[in-house]
Design an enzyme around this catalytic site. Structure first.
Site, PDB file in Angstrom:
ATOM      1  N   GLU A 193      -1.949  -7.182   7.599  1.00  0.00           N
ATOM      2  CA  GLU A 193      -0.647  -7.113   8.255  1.00  0.00           C
ATOM      3  C   GLU A 193      -0.696  -7.910   9.552  1.00  0.00           C
ATOM      4  OE1 GLU A 193       2.425  -7.090   8.204  1.00  0.00           O
ATOM      5  OE2 GLU A 193       2.903  -4.996   7.690  1.00  0.00           O
ATOM      6  N   HIS A 197       0.834  -1.209   0.000  1.00  0.00           N
ATOM      7  CA  HIS A 197       0.000   0.000   0.000  1.00  0.00           C
ATOM      8  C   HIS A 197       0.868   1.259   0.000  1.00  0.00           C
ATOM      9  CE1 HIS A 197       0.999   0.786   4.218  1.00  0.00           C
ATOM     10  NE2 HIS A 197       0.838  -0.511   4.415  1.00  0.00           N
TER      11      HIS A 197
END
Length: 212
Positions: A83, A10
């Protein structure tokens, strides 16, 4: 038939810019992160691909959504691409984490794959989810190209996993925001093709320079 997996980190978040540990907590993209996401989108407009997947955390969804706005794909979030959860360390700088939770941060910093951060999870737990998801995506889209927006920590673990590098080995490679990484998936195995490509960001910087 092999599946081409383009795995993207990202764009930069506000917490990235401040050096805060994020884990499952979230932070919106910074202005630079938005620019990075748009640079990925501009590159992907020139690439034919079948599907766009992402972690369900906001920073990955925001990056994927900016890509989708240019390419026309539906965004397919999946929690398995998240994550690693960092529990009590989330929202702290590394210095704050080492001061407030010295034993926890010390164990975290060793990269021990099975160490579970209190309130979080281990590297091996998170990697298992990601490998499962990417294997399913690879099988579902056999012979196709797929884009996946992920996170730095899980990409780092996946890199080691794919190359057979012991998970506790100190990291000697970068995982930059909005980097472009390609793996091929074939017969249940992942093969690294490209790692850490940021040519789209360098072109963005060049465009900015020429505009000044």
């Amino acid at each position: 038939m092999k599946t081409e997996l383009i795995l993207l980190r990202h764009g930069e978040t506000e917490w990235n810019a401040k050096g805060l540990l994020q884990g499952h907590q979230d932070s919106p993209l910074s202005p630079e992160g938005v620019r990075q996401a748009d640079a990925l989108a501009a590159r992907l407009v020139t690439v034919s691909f079948s599907a766009l997947y992402c972690s369900d955390l906001g920073r990955a969804v925001q990056t994927a959504s900016r890509i989708a706005a240019r390419t026309g794909h539906d965004v397919r979030p999946d929690a398995r691409l998240r994550e690693r959860g960092l529990g009590v360390l989330e929202g702290l700088t590394r210095e704050e984490a080492s001061r407030r939770h010295p034993e926890v941060f010390g164990a975290y910093a060793t990269n021990a794959p099975d160490f579970v951060v209190p309130g979080g999870e281990s590297t091996s737990q998170r990697l298992g989810h990601a490998v499962e998801c990417l294997g399913e995506v690879g099988t579902r889209h056999a012979g196709e190209r797929v884009v996946v927006v992920m996170h730095g920590g899980v990409l780092s673990s996946f890199f080691r996993h794919s190359l057979g590098i012991p998970p506790a080995t100190p990291r000697a490679f970068s995982v930059l925001n909005a980097c472009w990484n390609q793996f091929d998936y074939h017969q249940g195995a992942f093969r690294l093709v490209t790692w850490g490509d940021i040519t789209h960001l360098q072109e963005l910087s060049a465009d900015d320079s020429s505009a000044r």
